[in-house]
Structure formats: C-alpha cells, structure tokens
Design a protein around this motif. Structure first.
Motif, mmCIF file in Angstrom:
data_model
loop_
_atom_site.group_PDB
_atom_site.id
_atom_site.type_symbol
_atom_site.label_atom_id
_atom_site.label_comp_id
_atom_site.label_asym_id
_atom_site.label_seq_id
_atom_site.Cartn_x
_atom_site.Cartn_y
_atom_site.Cartn_z
ATOM 1 N N HIS A 20 0.826 -1.204 0.000
ATOM 2 C CA HIS A 20 0.000 0.000 0.000
ATOM 3 C C HIS A 20 0.865 1.260 0.000
ATOM 4 O O HIS A 20 0.576 2.225 -0.721
ATOM 5 N N LEU A 24 0.960 4.295 -2.815
ATOM 6 C CA LEU A 24 0.738 5.701 -2.479
ATOM 7 C C LEU A 24 1.917 6.565 -2.898
ATOM 8 O O LEU A 24 1.736 7.681 -3.407
ATOM 9 N N PHE A 69 1.793 7.101 -6.567
ATOM 10 C CA PHE A 69 0.714 8.025 -6.906
ATOM 11 C C PHE A 69 1.146 9.463 -6.653
ATOM 12 O O PHE A 69 0.913 10.356 -7.472
ATOM 13 N N TYR A 109 -6.451 1.959 3.432
ATOM 14 C CA TYR A 109 -5.789 2.419 2.214
ATOM 15 C C TYR A 109 -6.732 3.277 1.366
ATOM 16 O O TYR A 109 -6.340 4.343 0.875
ATOM 17 N N PHE A 128 -5.934 7.037 0.246
ATOM 18 C CA PHE A 128 -5.827 7.334 -1.183
ATOM 19 C C PHE A 128 -6.809 8.439 -1.560
ATOM 20 O O PHE A 128 -6.462 9.382 -2.276
#
Length: 223
Positions: free
Chosen positions: A93, A97, A100, A154, A158
């Motif tokens: 996770h 992230l 991203f 998560y 997000f």
C-alpha cells in the motif's frame, strides 16, 4: 502461505529496547537500523515469492530462503506468517501511495501522462503480488481478516491524498470519483487480462486512449 488461526494477531509488536532508546536519544540506533533492514529484506522476499509461486506456494521457509536468512532469524522479526503478510500488505500500500504522489506532483495532470504512469505501475512485481493476495483473500478467511481493514484504511488515505493532489477537480467531486474509479478498474483489469491471456496486447493502446478521452470529458472545464 497459510495464516495460522491460532496465532493470527495483527497488532504491532511492542518496541524493542533499542527502539525506545533511539527515540529517547533522538535518532535510530545501529541495531534498530539493522533490524529494519532485515524486516525490509523479508518483506521484499515475500513479494518475490508471491510473484514467483503465488500465495499458496509462499511459505515461511521459502521466504527465509529467498531472503538469505534462517527461519529462526525470520521468526525473530515476524513471529508468524500473519504478521509477515500484514507487514507485506502495508508495504504494498505504501509503495502504491508513493507512486501516486510522484506521478501527481511531477506532471501537469495531463490525462495521457497520468494514464501512462498508472499503466507502468501495474507492470511492477508489487502489483502482481497484491493481486495474488487479493484473490486468495476471497476464499481464505484468515487472510481476509488481515486484508480487509487494511484495504479500508488504504482507500481512505488514497481518497484524501487524491483530493489534495488534484485541486482542479474540487468543483466536480462526483466526476472525480468516477474518473478515479474508472482508471483503477480499467487499468488494473487490463493488466490482469494480459497476465491471464484474456486481453490481446494489441488492444492496449486503443483502450488507454479511450480512458484518456473519458477523463477529459469528466474533467471540469476550467481545468
């Protein structure tokens, strides 16, 4: 990797003395750094095993071998398979992230650039490893018990980061949710389709272009 029902505690282990000492002195000790590095090796080994042999074939002895450690050394850092799997999911996770954030902060949020970055991300071992865990959790109750609360956490993180990183969508929250959901569903579905042979690779460019066009349609005019 079968998660032992008898020892499937998921809470964090109490800090070791060296960690408490480091916190008191304002920095990590050599021992705590070494411990963190070893834990990182074991988590990376777990990811590699998931990619190579799948969830069913990922055993703690195999992970120890992949990491170049004895099983006893592994159990010193992760008392059972449940704690190791939980740490692996958390790391997967975090990687997602971080990727991203990088793709969002270094571009002008042009749909073609964002789609290309996402498509690149789903071809990395971390995506394959996570898909293995996600599919196994469908029929493995112990794994699902570990994974589901982490998935909820998560999704919330997000969502919060996406809103902060894409201020140009703040005037259209519903369309933003649709664009994010469409991107995730299509790109991850396409990646899975390629892995299983369900998707012809020649269709990929056209499908990604369709996604880019749809995002532009959903995006607020001011953006």
């Amino acid at each position: 990797m079968a998660v032992s029902p008898a020892r499937k505690r998921t809470e964090r282990a109490p800090a070791r003395p060296s960690t408490r000492k480091a916190a008191t002195e304002g920095g990590p000790t050599r021992q705590s750094l070494k411990s963190a590095q070893t834990r990182g090796r074991l988590i990376e080994a777990t990811i590699q095993c998931l990619v190579k042999v799948g969830y069913a074939g990922t055993t703690t002895p195999l992970v120890a071998t992949e990491a170049g450690l004895s099983r006893g050394a592994m159990l010193h850092h992760f008392e059972n398979s449940a704690t190791l799997i939980r740490a692996t999911i958390v790391e997967l996770h975090e990687r997602r992230l971080r990727a991203f954030r990088r793709s969002s902060e270094t571009t002008e949020h042009e749909p073609a650039t964002m789609v290309a970055a996402y498509w690149k991300q789903v071809h990395k071992p971390a995506f394959v490893a996570f898909q293995e865990l996600a599919m196994a959790a469908r029929t493995d109750a112990d794994l699902a018990q570990i994974m589901r609360p982490l998935q909820v956490e998560y999704r919330e993180r997000f969502h919060d980061e996406a809103i902060a990183l894409f201020p140009e969508w703040q005037s259209a929250p519903a369309q933003f949710e649709q664009a994010m959901a469409l991107s995730q569903t299509l790109i991850e579905g396409m990646a899975t389709g390629l892995m299983t042979g369900a998707l012809d690779e020649e269709m990929v460019p056209a499908l990604l272009k369709m996604l880019e066009d749809q995002i532009r349609t959903l995006r607020p005019k001011a953006a």
